[in-house]
Every structure is written in structure tokens, then in C-alpha cells.
Scaffold this motif. Structure first.
Motif, PDB file in Angstrom:
ATOM      1  N   ASN A 481       0.825  -1.212   0.000  1.00  0.00           N
ATOM      2  CA  ASN A 481       0.000   0.000   0.000  1.00  0.00           C
ATOM      3  C   ASN A 481       0.853   1.252   0.000  1.00  0.00           C
ATOM      4  N   ARG A 482       1.942   1.219   0.774  1.00  0.00           N
ATOM      5  CA  ARG A 482       2.826   2.384   0.797  1.00  0.00           C
ATOM      6  C   ARG A 482       3.469   2.617  -0.570  1.00  0.00           C
ATOM      7  N   ARG A 483       3.846   1.530  -1.239  1.00  0.00           N
ATOM      8  CA  ARG A 483       4.479   1.673  -2.542  1.00  0.00           C
ATOM      9  C   ARG A 483       3.498   2.149  -3.615  1.00  0.00           C
ATOM     10  N   LYS A 484       2.236   1.753  -3.465  1.00  0.00           N
ATOM     11  CA  LYS A 484       1.244   2.128  -4.459  1.00  0.00           C
ATOM     12  C   LYS A 484       0.570   3.458  -4.145  1.00  0.00           C
ATOM     13  N   ALA A 485       0.945   4.093  -3.034  1.00  0.00           N
ATOM     14  CA  ALA A 485       0.300   5.348  -2.638  1.00  0.00           C
ATOM     15  C   ALA A 485       0.469   6.414  -3.711  1.00  0.00           C
ATOM     16  N   SER A 486       1.665   6.486  -4.313  1.00  0.00           N
ATOM     17  CA  SER A 486       1.918   7.501  -5.336  1.00  0.00           C
ATOM     18  C   SER A 486       1.042   7.275  -6.555  1.00  0.00           C
ATOM     19  N   MET A 487       0.947   6.019  -6.998  1.00  0.00           N
ATOM     20  CA  MET A 487       0.132   5.705  -8.171  1.00  0.00           C
ATOM     21  C   MET A 487      -1.343   6.033  -7.918  1.00  0.00           C
ATOM     22  N   ARG A 488      -1.819   5.686  -6.707  1.00  0.00           N
ATOM     23  CA  ARG A 488      -3.220   5.958  -6.401  1.00  0.00           C
ATOM     24  C   ARG A 488      -3.488   7.448  -6.270  1.00  0.00           C
ATOM     25  N   SER A 489      -2.507   8.193  -5.740  1.00  0.00           N
ATOM     26  CA  SER A 489      -2.695   9.640  -5.614  1.00  0.00           C
ATOM     27  C   SER A 489      -2.834  10.293  -6.984  1.00  0.00           C
ATOM     28  N   LYS A 490      -2.105   9.769  -8.007  1.00  0.00           N
ATOM     29  CA  LYS A 490      -2.231  10.320  -9.360  1.00  0.00           C
ATOM     30  C   LYS A 490      -3.636  10.069  -9.909  1.00  0.00           C
ATOM     31  N   LYS A 491      -4.197   8.890  -9.609  1.00  0.00           N
ATOM     32  CA  LYS A 491      -5.551   8.610 -10.059  1.00  0.00           C
ATOM     33  C   LYS A 491      -6.553   9.544  -9.393  1.00  0.00           C
ATOM     34  N   ARG A 492      -6.349   9.783  -8.079  1.00  0.00           N
ATOM     35  CA  ARG A 492      -7.264  10.680  -7.380  1.00  0.00           C
ATOM     36  C   ARG A 492      -7.118  12.115  -7.877  1.00  0.00           C
ATOM     37  N   LEU A 493      -5.877  12.509  -8.206  1.00  0.00           N
ATOM     38  CA  LEU A 493      -5.672  13.855  -8.753  1.00  0.00           C
ATOM     39  C   LEU A 493      -6.337  13.996 -10.118  1.00  0.00           C
ATOM     40  N   SER A 494      -6.391  12.902 -10.874  1.00  0.00           N
ATOM     41  CA  SER A 494      -7.053  12.970 -12.177  1.00  0.00           C
ATOM     42  C   SER A 494      -8.545  13.255 -12.008  1.00  0.00           C
ATOM     43  N   VAL A 495      -9.137  12.764 -10.890  1.00  0.00           N
ATOM     44  CA  VAL A 495     -10.536  13.083 -10.605  1.00  0.00           C
ATOM     45  C   VAL A 495     -10.693  14.589 -10.341  1.00  0.00           C
ATOM     46  N   ALA A 496      -9.743  15.150  -9.570  1.00  0.00           N
ATOM     47  CA  ALA A 496      -9.772  16.602  -9.331  1.00  0.00           C
ATOM     48  C   ALA A 496      -9.614  17.367 -10.639  1.00  0.00           C
ATOM     49  N   LYS A 497      -8.783  16.853 -11.556  1.00  0.00           N
ATOM     50  CA  LYS A 497      -8.572  17.511 -12.849  1.00  0.00           C
ATOM     51  C   LYS A 497      -9.868  17.525 -13.661  1.00  0.00           C
ATOM     52  N   LEU A 498     -10.645  16.454 -13.590  1.00  0.00           N
ATOM     53  CA  LEU A 498     -11.926  16.426 -14.308  1.00  0.00           C
ATOM     54  C   LEU A 498     -12.867  17.505 -13.782  1.00  0.00           C
ATOM     55  N   HIS A 499     -12.928  17.642 -12.446  1.00  0.00           N
ATOM     56  CA  HIS A 499     -13.767  18.703 -11.860  1.00  0.00           C
ATOM     57  C   HIS A 499     -13.234  20.086 -12.223  1.00  0.00           C
ATOM     58  N   LEU A 500     -11.899  20.208 -12.332  1.00  0.00           N
ATOM     59  CA  LEU A 500     -11.293  21.486 -12.722  1.00  0.00           C
ATOM     60  C   LEU A 500     -11.701  21.852 -14.139  1.00  0.00           C
ATOM     61  N   ASP A 501     -11.650  20.888 -15.048  1.00  0.00           N
ATOM     62  CA  ASP A 501     -12.014  21.152 -16.443  1.00  0.00           C
ATOM     63  C   ASP A 501     -13.484  21.519 -16.576  1.00  0.00           C
ATOM     64  N   LYS A 502     -14.336  20.935 -15.688  1.00  0.00           N
ATOM     65  CA  LYS A 502     -15.771  21.234 -15.730  1.00  0.00           C
ATOM     66  C   LYS A 502     -16.117  22.479 -14.916  1.00  0.00           C
ATOM     67  N   GLN A 503     -15.089  23.121 -14.312  1.00  0.00           N
ATOM     68  CA  GLN A 503     -15.267  24.317 -13.484  1.00  0.00           C
ATOM     69  C   GLN A 503     -16.188  24.056 -12.296  1.00  0.00           C
ATOM     70  N   GLU A 504     -16.085  22.850 -11.723  1.00  0.00           N
ATOM     71  CA  GLU A 504     -16.843  22.490 -10.518  1.00  0.00           C
ATOM     72  C   GLU A 504     -15.947  22.730  -9.306  1.00  0.00           C
ATOM     73  N   THR A 505     -15.971  23.950  -8.798  1.00  0.00           N
ATOM     74  CA  THR A 505     -15.003  24.379  -7.789  1.00  0.00           C
ATOM     75  C   THR A 505     -15.104  23.574  -6.499  1.00  0.00           C
ATOM     76  N   ALA A 506     -16.326  23.431  -5.959  1.00  0.00           N
ATOM     77  CA  ALA A 506     -16.487  22.711  -4.686  1.00  0.00           C
ATOM     78  C   ALA A 506     -16.030  21.264  -4.812  1.00  0.00           C
ATOM     79  N   ALA A 507     -16.441  20.607  -5.904  1.00  0.00           N
ATOM     80  CA  ALA A 507     -16.038  19.211  -6.104  1.00  0.00           C
ATOM     81  C   ALA A 507     -14.535  19.101  -6.332  1.00  0.00           C
ATOM     82  N   PHE A 508     -13.926  20.134  -6.978  1.00  0.00           N
ATOM     83  CA  PHE A 508     -12.476  20.123  -7.209  1.00  0.00           C
ATOM     84  C   PHE A 508     -11.712  20.147  -5.891  1.00  0.00           C
TER      85      PHE A 508
END
Length: 592
Positions: A481-508
Motif C-alpha cells: 500500500n505504501r508503494r502504491k500510494a503515489s500511483m493511487r494519488s495520481k488517479k485521485r488527482l485525475s478526478v480533481a482535474k476532471l472537476h477542474l475542467d468542468k469548473q466544478e469548484t467545490a467538487a475540485f
């Protein structure tokens, strides 16, 4: 030619002399610091330097820094240059006394230099500082209001009302730091509403424009008559205010202060329900209701189950009134009802339905009358009791089970399983003689005996082996889990990027915050619900992560918290925050 040689020699001599005389010193702008003030810690090096390493500043709150400035002076034709690194610090605690700050280090052109240690003393705030703090508190009291509003100030016992705690503010707020007083609702039945996160609205309050966020909304039902009190709520928040001290900055001077704000309490007059014309079967229902009933069948065999449903629909205290009373013939066995609720809460109270499903089992053949079910409620509009009733039902039961004579013993049944065993639970007495067989083998030292002794022992050994294997796998899983934390964080950041592109500030902001907290939760092998900023700070200090990265992380987390109450950021600001977060987690992951 000879003249130029001596000039070059003299210049080299001056540079070498300056190198040997190079100094690195630490100083503070004041040695006695009032608890409610900050101070400036400065490190000055004569000449140039790099690889600055600050001392341990964990005992202080770093308000800013390191801030770099440089100066150049010329005295009697001699040029000197110096660089200053400074911090603005404030005590993390309210303890009085002396605190020592260790030396810092920096790499000069020729060697590593260490500064001197400095000592400061925290003292009580002066009257002037107290007056300034009082002025700031008075200013915030004018700009921040916590208001308790109620939908009714007078009502009957059992009647429902709504209480709401709303925060109005027209100054910058960085977030709520603590709930210093949570209201208790004595003598009320309560049901909390689910509130939307980041639901900040612009409203008009007392003729002025304010931001408003609803902190708590609860449905209340008084349980007794008299004057009841709805208690106040208190919170502590962090606000950004302009400092009253003189400064020459073009932008002015601001600082964050903690401020407590309380709502007022309210008294509610609760009237008793009238005793005149109160029905005997009244069970506490207050509101407006209707009654329906149904029987699954009117003809059945003896010991066959029949379902009787009673449905109460309407608006009012649906969750609080008692089960309707039935008057069922004694030859029909009745079970406790199954209660199904479909109730929603709104500002006008509870609305929906409540179904009582009874299981009836007639034990004997014959005809039985199920009398009408009586139900009554107190109507708030008419201020009177309204009786309701269901129709009578006639049951025709057939089968072999007949009523026993009065002299015979009655057998009672306690559950549905007894019905399936009728005719089988009493066996005939055997009249034939029993047959016995001679046993020529003893149990002791038999195969069965040794099997029963050895099998538990073998099972214990296997269990210990499996426990050790599970423990090893669990440790490997934590490492994975510790080794995969970085990979999973990139996936979670990609979710934030989707909200950013849709201009959904609260969800971002929510996705960005979740990505950061989840990363450190997996990296530290700590459950998500137990992770905290202090634990993250301890980890980063333990791993010797530089102060600049720790400050960047703290700034991003604060921006995510501020987003709940402050106005939304521009799209360019959100993109910058996203890039800073992605770069920060990459740098930290490379060092942990």
C-alpha cells in the motif's frame, strides 16, 4: 605593467581577507515577546552563501519565511555585501518563559558556517496589546454573526418545529477551528437534517450584504409542556484581519486571529394537548393523518398464517406515536407487528407513511370477527381530536383443528415454528421391549479416542501457522500500500482535474483534499479517519523534508478548508493549485 600586477594582487588579498572574515549571525527583533504577538528571526551572512539549513522550529507557528533580502554598502570606497534570511514566528502554546533556538548552518565559498543560538522570552501581553485585541474582537463581532432561528415560538406537545443555526459574515474567514459549545435539546425529540457542503450563499442580513452558511438544522418535537429552552451554539473560527500597527507596506499588514462567536438561546412556549374530549385510544399522534387497513385473506385453514396491515399516512410526528391496539379473539394467536417507515423530513415536519403488519394464526376452525381498529390524532388546524377507524373483518376458518373442551389442557404456542410441528411434537409410547447389544470394544485407547485427542492439537498447530502467514501477508500488504500510494494519488488527482475542467469548484477542492489525505494515509499506514495534520507534520520532520515543502503542503490544505466558507477562486488560481499539489506530492514521494 608592474602597476597592474600590484592592483590585481591587492584585489585578491582583499577578497581572501573578506573570505576569512566572513560571518554568519542570528538575531531577533525583540528578546521579550508578548504571547499574542509574533517576532522576527533573522540570519545574516556577509557575502554569498548557499544550502541554508534552518534550526528546528517545531515549537513555533511559522507565519512566513524564509524571506530573503540583500544589501550592499560602500564605506570609504570599500564595498560590502550581505544576505539576510528571516522568519516571522509565533508561539504554538500559551506557555510563559524562555525558549532557545538552536544554530542554523550555511555553506560559504570556503567552508560551512554555523550561526549563534538565540534565546527569547515569552511574557504576558501588555495592556496596549490587550486593547488592540479587544478592538479586533469588537470589529469581528460587528462582521460575524451566529444566528439561531426557529420556525415556531409557540406550539403543542408533539407538534414539530425546525431550529437552524446560520453563520453570517462579511469578512475573510479561513475556516472553523473548533465547536466550543454544541447545543443540547432537553425535552425535545430531535432529527438532524443533512446539509450540503460548501453551500455558501450571498444574502441580505439587517440591510447589508453578507455571506451565509447553515451550520446545523434540526427537526424538534417537544415531549412535555411548559417553557422549554433551545440552547445556543458556540464556535471558534479563524479570521483574517488588518493589523492596527503602523507599517509602510503598500498592501497593508494582515494577520490571522482566532475568534469565538456564539448564538443566542431561545425560549419556546409548549402548550399541553387539551384533555377535553380526548379519546381513550389516543396514542400521541399530532398532525394530519389517514388510516387504511387490509387483510391478506378472509378464508383460511386452521394454523394458517394471515397478514393484517394497518397503514397510517400523513404529516406530523409519524416516528413517535405508539402501535395501534388490536382487539383480536383469543383463539387467534397474534405476533408483534413488523413496522415499515417511509418518512421524509422537511421544514414543515415529517411526511410519509408508517405500516404495521401483524401476523394472525387462527388455531381452530370456525368464524371469527376482527373488530374495527380505532386510531385518533390531534389536528393542529382544527385544534381538536379526530377519530379514524378501519372496517370490521369476518374470518372463516376451516380444517380438522377443533376447539378443545373446557376440561382439556390448553397448549400454547410461542412462535411460527410451532405451527409446522403440530401432530408431530407428541410421540406414542412404545410398548415393545427394547433390544440391547453386547459391546466387545472399549472407547478408551480406541481409534476414535486417539482421533479426538490428536485432531484438536493438529488444528491448533494449523491455526498458529495460518495466523503467522496472515501476519506476514498483512505486513507485505501494508508495504505494498505504501508503494502504491503515489500511483493511487495520481488517479485521485485525475478526478480533481476532471472537476477542474468542468469548473466544478467545490467538487475540485473536495477531490484535491481527498487525494492529499489518502496519500499520506496509505504512505503512513494509518486509517483515513485517524490521519491528522500533526501526524503528517511529524512524518515530514522525521523524514527531514525541507521546510519549504512543508509550508507549501500546509498552504494547500488551508486553501481547501477555506473553500468551504470563502468566495470561489478563479480558474487560473485553481489550475495553479492543482499543479502545485501534483508537483509537491511527486517531490515528497521521492524523499520518503
Amino acid at each position: 605593467m608592474l602597476h597592474n600586477f600590484w592592483n590585481i594582487f591587492l584585489l585578491l588579498f582583499i577578497l581572501v581577507s573578506n573570505g576569512w572574515a566572513q560571518q554568519f549571525t542570528a538575531s531577533v527583533d525583540k528578546t521579550k515577546v508578548p504571547l499574542n504577538q509574533h517576532f522576527t528571526l533573522s540570519y545574516k551572512i556577509d557575502g554569498a552563501g548557499n544550502s541554508f539549513s534552518p534550526p528546528n522550529l517545531s515549537a513555533f507557528q511559522v507565519l512566513s519565511g524564509p524571506n530573503q533580502s540583500s544589501s550592499m554598502t560602500m564605506v570609504n570606497g570599500k564595498v560590502s555585501q550581505s544576505i539576510t534570511l528571516s522568519y516571522k514566528l509565533k508561539s504554538r502554546t500559551n506557555k510563559l518563559g524562555k525558549v532557545s533556538i538552536g544554530p542554523a548552518s550555511i555553506q560559504s565559498a570556503s567552508k560551512q558556517l554555523k550561526s549563534n543560538a538565540v534565546t527569547i522570552e515569552f511574557v504576558k501581553a501588555s495592556q496596549q496589546n490587550t486593547a488592540e485585541q479587544n478592538d479586533i474582537s469588537a470589529q469581528l463581532d460587528k462582521n460575524i454573526h451566529l444566528v439561531l432561528s426557529v420556525s415556531k415560538s409557540e406550539l403543542f406537545v408533539g407538534e414539530q418545529m425546525v431550529a437552524s443555526y446560520k453563520l453570517y459574515f462579511n469578512t475573510d474567514i479561513n475556516g472553523i477551528t473548533d465547536h466550543v459549545k454544541n447545543p443540547s435539546f432537553n425535552s425535545f425529540w430531535t432529527q438532524d437534517f443533512e446539509l450540503k457542503e460548501n453551500d455558501v450563499k450571498q444574502v441580505n442580513y439587517k440591510g447589508q450584504a453578507y455571506y451565509m452558511v447553515e451550520l446545523k438544522k434540526v427537526l424538534l418535537t417537544p415531549q412535555k409542556a411548559g417553557e422549554l429552552k433551545i440552547e445556543s451554539m458556540g464556535i471558534e473560527l479563524q479570521a483574517r484581519v488588518r493589523s492596527a500597527r503602523r507599517n509602510f507596506s503598500f498592501f497593508g499588514s494582515f494577520r490571522n486571529v482566532r475568534h469565538k462567536v456564539y448564538s443566542r438561546s431561545k425560549k419556546i412556549n409548549v402548550k399541553p394537548l387539551p384533555s377535553k374530549n380526548k379519546p381513550v385510544n389516543f396514542n400521541g399522534a399530532v398532525g394530519a393523518f389517514s388510516l387504511e387497513s387490509s387483510l391478506s385473506k378472509t378464508e383460511a385453514e386452521a394454523n394458517e398464517a394471515i397478514s393484517l396491515k394497518i397503514t397510517v399516512k400523513g404529516k406530523g410526528n409519524l416516528k413517535l406515536f405508539d402501535t395501534p391496539q388490536l382487539n383480536i379473539p383469543p383463539d387467534i394467536e397474534t405476533y408483534e407487528p413488523k413496522i415499515t417507515e417511509k418518512i421524509t423530513a422537511s421544514s414543515s415536519g415529517n411526511t410519509g407513511s408508517k405500516v404495521f403488519e401483524y401476523v394472525l394464526i387462527p388455531r381452530y376452525a370456525g368464524e371469527y370477527k376482527i373488530p374495527s381498529i380505532r386510531f385518533s390524532y390531534f389536528d393542529l388546524d382544527k385544534k381538536s381530536y379526530i377519530p379514524l377507524s378501519s372496517p370490521d373483518y369476518l374470518l372463516k376458518i376451516s380444517g380438522e383443528a377443533k376447539r378443545q373442551d373446557a376440561g382439556q389442557q390448553q397448549i400454547g404456542y410461542s412462535n411460527k415454528d410451532d405451527v409446522t410441528l403440530l401432530g408431530e411434537d407428541v410421540l406414542f409410547i412404545k410398548t415393545s421391549s427394547a433390544t440391547f447389544k453386547v459391546i466387545d470394544q472399549y472407547y478408551f485407547k480406541s481409534v476414535l479416542f486417539y482421533s479426538l485427542v490428536l485432531v484438536p492439537l493438529l488444528g491448533l498447530i494449523i491455526a498458529l501457522f495460518l495466523m503467522r502467514k496472515y501476519s506476514s501477508m498483512h505486513q507485505d500488504l501494508a508495504l505494498m500500500n505504501r508503494r502504491k500510494a503515489s500511483m493511487r494519488s495520481k488517479k485521485r488527482l485525475s478526478v480533481a482535474k476532471l472537476h477542474l475542467d468542468k469548473q466544478e469548484t467545490a467538487a475540485f477542492y473536495e477531490a484535491l483534499s481527498k487525494a492529499i489525505w489518502s496519500y499520506f494515509s496509505e504512505k503512513m499506514n494509518i486509517p483515513y479517519s485517524e490521519i491528522s495534520r500533526d501526524k503528517i507534520e511529524d512524518l515530514l520532520i522525521e523524514k527531514e523534508i525541507e521546510l519549504s515543502l512543508r509550508q507549501t503542503l500546509s498552504s494547500i490544505l488551508e486553501q481547501c478548508e477555506i473553500a468551504r466558507f470563502a468566495a470561489v477562486s478563479s480558474q487560473s488560481d485553481l489550475s495553479e493549485i492543482y499543479e502545485n499539489t501534483a508537483n509537491l506530492l511527486t517531490k515528497i514521494d521521492a524523499k520518503i
